[in-house]
Enzyme design. Sequence first.
Site, short mmCIF file in Angstrom:
data_model
loop_
_atom_site.label_atom_id
_atom_site.label_comp_id
_atom_site.label_asym_id
_atom_site.label_seq_id
_atom_site.Cartn_x
_atom_site.Cartn_y
_atom_site.Cartn_z
N PRO A 1 -33.17 -8.22 -18.80
CA PRO A 1 -33.22 -9.62 -18.26
C PRO A 1 -33.81 -10.86 -19.05
CG PRO A 1 -33.86 -8.08 -16.56
CD PRO A 1 -33.73 -7.47 -17.86
N GLU B 1 -20.77 -14.05 -25.07
CA GLU B 1 -19.46 -14.97 -25.19
C GLU B 1 -19.32 -15.82 -23.90
OE1 GLU B 1 -18.75 -15.19 -28.27
OE2 GLU B 1 -18.69 -13.46 -29.20
#
Length: 595
Positions: free
Chosen positions: A489, A562
């Site tokens: 995370p 991306e």
Amino acid sequence: MLDLHEAERDEPTTYARGDAEAGLRSSAVRLDLTYRLARNHHNPMEPHATIARWDGDKLTVWDKTQWVMGTHDELAAVFDLPAESVRVINPFVGGGFGSGLRCWPHTTVAALAARETKRPVKLVLSRRQMYFGTGFRPSYEYRLRLGSDRRGRLSAAVHDIDAETSSYETFTEAVMGAGQMLYGMPNVSQAYRTVPLDVNTPIWMRGPGFASASFVIESAMDELAHRLDIDPIELRRRNEPSEDESNNLPFSTRRLRECYTIGAREFGWHRRGQKPRSRREGDWLIGLGMAAGVYDPGRFPAQVRARLDADGTAVVESATSDMGPGTYTSQTQVAADALGLTMRTVTFRLGDSLYPPTGPHGGSATMASVGTAVVEACDKIRRQAIELAVADRESPLYGVAVKEVVVRGGRLHVRGNPARGETYQRLLTRNDRTHLQADGSYAGAPQPERRSYHAYNATFAEVAVDATLGLVRVRRMLGVYDAGRIISPKLADSQAIGGIVGGIGTALLEHTTTDHRDGRIVNANLADYLVPVNADVPDVRAIYLDGEDNDGNALGVKGLGEVVQVGVAAAIGNAVFNATGRRVRELPITAEALL
């Protein structure tokens, strides 16, 4: 901005399903919109640099590259050398964003100079030289004609896309993908043309293709929502497809509806005024906008070598790169988990062509590709150790079924009975083993594909626009992501924040200015080519949906690097419209366009 109409176009790449022109004619609502997107440059903090050294007929190169094996193979071909005579080393990359995805001429020049001078040569590009020699995100002129019924159900879309390329080679990117599958509709037509210009060749830049297309598609969806007086999120919900209509494949996972719901709740979407210019704080007009995003994560073949030593430590090697997403850390996590070791006892080595080969470090492919190979190699070693233990009469695990043995903290023990077991170190030492070793591999995406494998997001933006001066300030942003399993995370947050910051730059600041008399770039420096700074990014938050995508790879990941930039510029542009009532169809959005 370049005028793409001034040059001849190459033959188009096309896509069609249904009859888009007929679908438009029969649509109750039709939009005909043209968007223009400026050229962007990557501008990593670390400039491109190469050190080249020859030892007889063997070449060693230290290079800033996101594709160690690509640079290796290019140099071997240029100098007509066998593969074993070239070594490329790159343990660190100080930012790349796509600019290191091919071997640029300066790398070859450094190697050539070293061969001629018979001395090691170091070549470092200046900031200005990077604008002319290491690629860029190409400029686009993108016309979109969109049709729907009066309830907002999309009926047809016609995409006419022009993108710049160099005159000596053709560069293309996946700008057509989002328009084929992000929303459900029966009729789609696309024509993607490259426009050869006397410029250097473009290259992929974060969120390649999809980030450019998303600004157009998501801005148009916002325009349609305004025309129909439908909430932008509701319009998107009404056009959710049941399958990937570009190939009729089921989705591996597609949780955009959840992204919308969570994002709207967490961002306070209910405070958005449906009517533009309905919120004001003194001189500032306040607006909220959102956009959906999609990206097709790469899955490249990859190989890994892993070794567990008798002292209980492990080494894993692969010729991938780390340009900032934390490859060292995340792959160490994966290896440690698979081997049942602590992270402190695992070393991950990368960035050397002597290590097992991998594909490029880009396209959100590294975790899915390299990570899957790491899991396979480390699983093999763990199984070797377990099989050795259960066959060893002196082991506390002798005779236990293999499937009943687990490893935690470097210690093998019976499932449910931690007291019965022993360490890797004790097992290997007693059996006179200096190490256990295994190779792992990942073959890449299955052929043919069985499911549509994409990552998704919903991005939300709040902006303030000075009613007199036209200045735009981003006040807060939120991204909600359907990206499969999140390995780390903390690293994911770093990726999300970086992608959103990059999208803010695309939306409001970044553009390359060309002198049309000679084609030279006049703002090839960080004083005149503006990028976001801390003051431009006050409040950014990311949320990740729990879950895995096990159809994609053994780790259940989709890749995050991306998709985090896809949709950001559109969300900001839509927020600007909500604040001002002025629709800007050109990036970056400037104060002049709002006055």
